[in-house]
Design a protein around this motif. Sequence first.
Motif, PDB file in Angstrom:
ATOM      1  N   VAL A  13       4.206  51.234 -18.926  1.00  0.00           N
ATOM      2  CA  VAL A  13       2.797  50.927 -19.170  1.00  0.00           C
ATOM      3  C   VAL A  13       2.745  49.755 -20.135  1.00  0.00           C
ATOM      4  O   VAL A  13       3.471  49.735 -21.128  1.00  0.00           O
ATOM      5  CB  VAL A  13       2.049  52.138 -19.777  1.00  0.00           C
ATOM      6  N   TYR A  14       1.876  48.797 -19.852  1.00  0.00           N
ATOM      7  CA  TYR A  14       1.659  47.685 -20.783  1.00  0.00           C
ATOM      8  C   TYR A  14       0.182  47.652 -21.133  1.00  0.00           C
ATOM      9  O   TYR A  14      -0.679  47.767 -20.264  1.00  0.00           O
ATOM     10  CB  TYR A  14       2.072  46.336 -20.161  1.00  0.00           C
ATOM     11  N   CYS A  15      -0.101  47.492 -22.426  1.00  0.00           N
ATOM     12  CA  CYS A  15      -1.479  47.426 -22.895  1.00  0.00           C
ATOM     13  C   CYS A  15      -1.800  45.991 -23.302  1.00  0.00           C
ATOM     14  O   CYS A  15      -1.290  45.503 -24.317  1.00  0.00           O
ATOM     15  CB  CYS A  15      -1.691  48.374 -24.074  1.00  0.00           C
ATOM     16  N   PHE A  16      -2.629  45.334 -22.515  1.00  0.00           N
ATOM     17  CA  PHE A  16      -3.078  43.992 -22.846  1.00  0.00           C
ATOM     18  C   PHE A  16      -4.149  44.075 -23.932  1.00  0.00           C
ATOM     19  O   PHE A  16      -5.067  44.877 -23.835  1.00  0.00           O
ATOM     20  CB  PHE A  16      -3.679  43.301 -21.615  1.00  0.00           C
ATOM     21  N   GLY A  17      -4.019  43.248 -24.960  1.00  0.00           N
ATOM     22  CA  GLY A  17      -5.022  43.163 -26.021  1.00  0.00           C
ATOM     23  C   GLY A  17      -4.677  43.896 -27.292  1.00  0.00           C
ATOM     24  O   GLY A  17      -5.276  43.637 -28.336  1.00  0.00           O
TER      25      GLY A  17
ATOM     26  N   LYS B 270     -11.208  43.891 -25.979  1.00  0.00           N
ATOM     27  CA  LYS B 270     -11.125  44.616 -24.713  1.00  0.00           C
ATOM     28  C   LYS B 270      -9.643  44.912 -24.457  1.00  0.00           C
ATOM     29  O   LYS B 270      -8.787  44.044 -24.599  1.00  0.00           O
ATOM     30  CB  LYS B 270     -11.699  43.758 -23.584  1.00  0.00           C
ATOM     31  N   LEU B 271      -9.342  46.148 -24.092  1.00  0.00           N
ATOM     32  CA  LEU B 271      -7.969  46.537 -23.770  1.00  0.00           C
ATOM     33  C   LEU B 271      -7.857  46.802 -22.275  1.00  0.00           C
ATOM     34  O   LEU B 271      -8.789  47.300 -21.658  1.00  0.00           O
ATOM     35  CB  LEU B 271      -7.566  47.806 -24.539  1.00  0.00           C
ATOM     36  N   MET B 272      -6.712  46.454 -21.733  1.00  0.00           N
ATOM     37  CA  MET B 272      -6.454  46.730 -20.326  1.00  0.00           C
ATOM     38  C   MET B 272      -5.048  47.324 -20.217  1.00  0.00           C
ATOM     39  O   MET B 272      -4.068  46.694 -20.597  1.00  0.00           O
ATOM     40  CB  MET B 272      -6.531  45.450 -19.485  1.00  0.00           C
ATOM     41  N   TYR B 273      -4.979  48.551 -19.740  1.00  0.00           N
ATOM     42  CA  TYR B 273      -3.702  49.227 -19.542  1.00  0.00           C
ATOM     43  C   TYR B 273      -3.272  49.047 -18.094  1.00  0.00           C
ATOM     44  O   TYR B 273      -4.059  49.269 -17.184  1.00  0.00           O
ATOM     45  CB  TYR B 273      -3.816  50.724 -19.844  1.00  0.00           C
ATOM     46  N   VAL B 274      -2.013  48.669 -17.913  1.00  0.00           N
ATOM     47  CA  VAL B 274      -1.472  48.495 -16.574  1.00  0.00           C
ATOM     48  C   VAL B 274      -0.279  49.429 -16.438  1.00  0.00           C
ATOM     49  O   VAL B 274       0.603  49.457 -17.299  1.00  0.00           O
ATOM     50  CB  VAL B 274      -1.040  47.033 -16.326  1.00  0.00           C
TER      51      VAL B 274
END
Length: 185
Positions: free
Chosen positions: A80-84, A125-129
């Motif tokens: 999992v990568y969390c952008f932001g 804003k966070l985006m989890y991928v």
Amino acid sequence: LISWMDGIDASRSAVSRALSLSNDAGGAYRRVGISPGGIAEMFETYPKSGFHRNDEAALLKQRNGIFKLALKHKLPIIPVYCFGATKMLRRVQLPEFMETLSRALKISLCLFFGKFGLPIPFRQKLMYVVGRAILPPSEATNALTGEQFDIVVQEMHEKFCDEIVRIFNNNKEYYGWGDKTLRII
């Protein structure tokens, strides 16, 4: 506070014990979320010398313990990568001995700030991928010898690093980070 949320120590023995416990409801294994970079990763990004504002870092090269545990317990690892997340607070570059002291004490001794110079995170804003699961081999892992075990651990580790880079590169444009690069260190 963390123990109220069912948090555990990140030591090998505590994580192994948690993975061994069955869920009373259906016998399913407990899920454990781990940030493999830990305290050390906080010190390995900008403003550290050698890093640029557009560099993101994942401290993974020497982190094999989670793969040994996954293999031992026959469990997949989900990248999992969390952008932001790295933009929520800013960090002041301190002398190098603070990093060594932080690791020794197992606490973060860094100065960070957010809104108004306080430890209030900037609005971000966070985006989890979520990436593809890294599965342990289907053959009996109990029969693996020391060297064979280490080879399988290294293969899982390489797949994990490749998958983190893949999901970062495939999704950075969606987040508006097309100019950023992910460094596996």
